[in-house]
Design an enzyme around this catalytic site. Structure first.
Site, PDB file in Angstrom:
ATOM      1  N   THR A  39     -17.030  19.319 -53.565  1.00 26.88           N
ATOM      2  CA  THR A  39     -15.700  19.925 -53.584  1.00 26.88           C
ATOM      3  C   THR A  39     -14.475  19.103 -53.666  1.00 26.88           C
ATOM      4  O   THR A  39     -13.729  19.454 -54.460  1.00 26.88           O
ATOM      5  CB  THR A  39     -15.607  21.217 -52.452  1.00 26.88           C
ATOM      6  N   ASP A  67     -17.380  13.281 -41.194  1.00 29.89           N
ATOM      7  CA  ASP A  67     -18.727  13.285 -40.827  1.00 29.89           C
ATOM      8  C   ASP A  67     -19.755  12.343 -41.535  1.00 29.89           C
ATOM      9  O   ASP A  67     -19.123  11.549 -42.233  1.00 29.89           O
ATOM     10  CB  ASP A  67     -19.389  14.667 -40.884  1.00 29.89           C
ATOM     11  N   ASN A 136     -24.031  27.676 -45.432  1.00 27.43           N
ATOM     12  CA  ASN A 136     -24.314  28.578 -44.079  1.00 27.43           C
ATOM     13  C   ASN A 136     -22.963  28.683 -43.341  1.00 27.43           C
ATOM     14  O   ASN A 136     -22.911  29.213 -42.270  1.00 27.43           O
ATOM     15  CB  ASN A 136     -25.465  27.789 -43.323  1.00 27.43           C
ATOM     16  N   HIS A 138     -21.001  26.199 -42.709  1.00 26.54           N
ATOM     17  CA  HIS A 138     -20.524  25.239 -41.774  1.00 26.54           C
ATOM     18  C   HIS A 138     -19.139  24.498 -42.365  1.00 26.54           C
ATOM     19  O   HIS A 138     -18.866  24.342 -43.644  1.00 26.54           O
ATOM     20  CB  HIS A 138     -21.518  23.961 -41.640  1.00 26.54           C
ATOM     21  N   GLY A 140     -17.728  20.327 -42.061  1.00 27.78           N
ATOM     22  CA  GLY A 140     -18.143  19.018 -41.325  1.00 27.78           C
ATOM     23  C   GLY A 140     -19.765  19.279 -41.056  1.00 27.78           C
ATOM     24  O   GLY A 140     -20.614  20.136 -42.021  1.00 27.78           O
ATOM     25  N   GLU A 143     -22.305  23.311 -37.375  1.00 22.86           N
ATOM     26  CA  GLU A 143     -23.377  24.212 -37.905  1.00 22.86           C
ATOM     27  C   GLU A 143     -23.319  25.557 -37.182  1.00 22.86           C
ATOM     28  O   GLU A 143     -22.670  25.666 -36.001  1.00 22.86           O
ATOM     29  CB  GLU A 143     -24.699  23.612 -37.561  1.00 22.86           C
ATOM     30  N   LYS A 201     -19.947  29.897 -53.957  1.00 25.03           N
ATOM     31  CA  LYS A 201     -19.305  29.959 -52.558  1.00 25.03           C
ATOM     32  C   LYS A 201     -18.638  31.254 -52.410  1.00 25.03           C
ATOM     33  O   LYS A 201     -17.903  31.295 -51.221  1.00 25.03           O
ATOM     34  CB  LYS A 201     -18.150  28.694 -52.770  1.00 25.03           C
TER      35      LYS A 201
HETATM   36  C1  F6R Z   1     -19.141  16.627 -45.996  1.00 20.79           C
HETATM   37  C2  F6R Z   1     -19.083  17.836 -45.227  1.00 20.79           C
HETATM   38  C3  F6R Z   1     -19.813  19.201 -45.548  1.00 20.79           C
HETATM   39  C4  F6R Z   1     -19.352  19.654 -47.124  1.00 20.79           C
HETATM   40  C5  F6R Z   1     -20.133  21.012 -47.205  1.00 20.79           C
HETATM   41  C6  F6R Z   1     -19.673  21.516 -48.635  1.00 20.79           C
HETATM   42  O1  F6R Z   1     -18.479  15.615 -45.713  1.00 20.79           O
HETATM   43  O2  F6R Z   1     -18.383  17.977 -44.451  1.00 20.79           O
HETATM   44  O3  F6R Z   1     -19.310  20.285 -44.500  1.00 20.79           O
HETATM   45  O4  F6R Z   1     -17.932  20.040 -46.890  1.00 20.79           O
HETATM   46  O5  F6R Z   1     -21.529  20.874 -46.973  1.00 20.79           O
HETATM   47  O6  F6R Z   1     -20.333  20.587 -49.597  1.00 20.79           O
HETATM   48  P1  F6R Z   1     -19.873  20.637 -50.954  1.00 20.79           P
HETATM   49  O7  F6R Z   1     -18.592  20.367 -51.105  1.00 20.79           O
HETATM   50  O8  F6R Z   1     -20.852  19.342 -51.834  1.00 20.79           O
HETATM   51  O9  F6R Z   1     -20.439  21.860 -51.546  1.00 20.79           O
END
Ligand code: F6R
Length: 241
Positions: A39, A67, A136, A138, A140, A143, A201
């Site tokens: 993203t 993270d 899910n 989350h 970072g 969870e 998304k």
């Molecule tokens: C990665 C992070 C994760 C992503 C999330 C979405 O540093 O903090 O929480 O932001 O998993 O990931 P993408 O952007 O690859 O869909």
């Protein structure tokens, strides 16, 4: 919380990068915290391009990584560290004192968390946080089920995170834990942008914005942030009422 929707990923990314550049121009010692991943990828590219093109003074700003996958060294091309090193630190030639990331190979991860919390404190808090949203919900590695009141912590990764996370690596990799900045820091951050793009998304964006605020769906915390912005493209916004 406010909601902003753009036609496409390019516009969303340009908006976010512009916002950060302008923030650095008006506060050169800005503290920026970012997630890595698909993203914010174009936002990072445009941020570097715009800071250079506009001759902005970025010598005083600080970058914090949100993270990291526990156990992964910075040299692993799927690590968050590698992502920022190649996309931001090297192109901008930042000094090592300008960025702070978790050392996920440390044998004392608790201390690593304390180091991060202390760094954030010493900087006077985070000005802008750019996060993504996982499949899910989350943010970072906070969870589902994670307390909203945590500082930096180590998390057991959810099955969804372990399987979706494979996309960052060249071959199968065992992902078990993550080390992450917690929601206490997110809530104390002056401005938070949650970015989301793509049809895949749409469901999680809808739950984050229109669903109940609950630790079972971490991104719903955005509804509680006084200066929180959910920024999407049309596809990610397509299921919203
Ligand atoms: C990665 C992070 C994760 C992503 C999330 C979405 O540093 O903090 O929480 O932001 O998993 O990931 P993408 O952007 O690859 O869909």
């Amino acid at each position: 919380m406010q909601f902003i929707s753009f036609k496409n990923y390019e516009q969303l990314s340009a908006y976010t990068a512009d916002h950060i550049v302008n923030a650095i121009k008006s506060k050169p010692d800005l503290v920026l915290c970012m997630a890595s991943g698909s993203t914010p990828s174009l936002t990072c590219d445009l941020l570097v391009e715009k800071l250079k093109d506009e001759h902005a003074d970025y010598s005083k700003f600080t970058f914090i990584g949100l993270d990291e996958w526990v156990g992964l060294p910075p040299a692993n091309s799927g690590s968050c560290h590698y992502f920022f090193k190649t996309k931001v630190f090297e192109p901008l030639q930042l000094r090592p004192s300008q960025y702070h990331l978790f050392d996920a190979t440390s044998n004392d991860l608790k201390k690593e968390c304390e180091r991060m919390d202390q760094f954030i404190d010493e900087k006077g808090g985070i000005d802008i946080m750019i996060v993504g949203i996982g499949m899910n919900g989350h943010i970072g590695f906070n969870e589902p089920g994670t307390s909203f009141s945590l500082l930096s912590h180590v998390a057991d990764l959810d099955e969804t995170t372990k399987s979706v996370g494979q996309k960052y690596f060249n071959g199968p990799v065992e992902l078990d834990k993550g080390i992450t900045i917690g929601f206490s820091h997110l809530m104390n951050t002056k401005k938070v942008f949650l970015l989301a793009n793509g049809r895949h998304k749409a469901e999680v964006v809808k739950k984050a914005i229109e669903g109940p605020v609950t630790e079972d769906f971490p991104a719903s915390i955005m509804q509680k942030h006084k200066n929180g912005f959910v920024v999407t493209d049309e596809e990610a916004a397509s299921l919203l009422k």
